[in-house]
Design a protein around this motif. Sequence first.
Motif, PDB file in Angstrom:
ATOM      1  N   GLU A   1       0.466  -1.405   0.120  1.00 13.77           N
ATOM      2  CA  GLU A   1       0.093  -0.067  -0.129  1.00 13.77           C
ATOM      3  C   GLU A   1       0.588   1.352   0.100  1.00 13.77           C
ATOM      4  O   GLU A   1       1.531   1.753   1.024  1.00 13.77           O
ATOM      5  CB  GLU A   1      -0.727   0.360   1.333  1.00 13.77           C
TER       6      GLU A   1
ATOM      7  N   PHE B   1       1.171   5.961   0.874  1.00 19.02           N
ATOM      8  CA  PHE B   1       0.828   6.221   2.381  1.00 19.02           C
ATOM      9  C   PHE B   1       1.641   7.363   1.808  1.00 19.02           C
ATOM     10  O   PHE B   1       2.310   7.703   1.274  1.00 19.02           O
ATOM     11  CB  PHE B   1       1.187   6.018   3.179  1.00 19.02           C
TER      12      PHE B   1
ATOM     13  N   ARG C   1      -1.474   8.897   4.967  1.00 19.46           N
ATOM     14  CA  ARG C   1      -2.768   9.068   4.549  1.00 19.46           C
ATOM     15  C   ARG C   1      -2.694   8.124   3.471  1.00 19.46           C
ATOM     16  O   ARG C   1      -1.780   7.462   2.842  1.00 19.46           O
ATOM     17  CB  ARG C   1      -3.163  10.094   3.998  1.00 19.46           C
ATOM     18  N   LYS C   2      -3.564   7.307   3.291  1.00 15.36           N
ATOM     19  CA  LYS C   2      -3.269   6.378   2.383  1.00 15.36           C
ATOM     20  C   LYS C   2      -3.531   6.435   0.498  1.00 15.36           C
ATOM     21  O   LYS C   2      -5.013   6.976   0.726  1.00 15.36           O
ATOM     22  CB  LYS C   2      -4.676   5.410   2.625  1.00 15.36           C
TER      23      LYS C   2
END
Length: 144
Positions: A50, A52, A75-76
């Motif tokens: 993921e 970020f 924050r993604k």
Amino acid sequence: MEIKNRSAFFEYQIDDKYDAGIVLSGTEVKSLRAGKANFNDSYCLFNGSELFVQSLHISEYTFGTYANHKPLSERKLLLHKKELRKLQTKVKEKGYSIIPLKIYFAENGLAKMQIGLGKGKKLHDKRESIKQRDADRDLKRIIP
């Protein structure tokens, strides 16, 4: 409303650009709509598979209650798996970084972040950028 990272193009040579969704809370969206964000020293980082964004300062919403957000939380970013894999392989190469370029709101009202894959500029590259910017400014003065 569009908030730009002005120093990104001065500090980095941007090769590719991507538009990513960003996961925000309600008060963060309200602060962004008011233009209260700062890109100083912000960067993107992989955590597993993921992506970020770190050190992006979104000011607290002035009319927020106890449920107001933290200004410097991570924050993604939302991208397709194919794009994430491509970015992850490029970042493993020497010198490549993922830099947030701007935050904007799409036509459907969703907050988006444009990120760029780039290499850091050397001192002589920065001098050339300054010369180019000055030349463009002089041209704009001459030709209205």
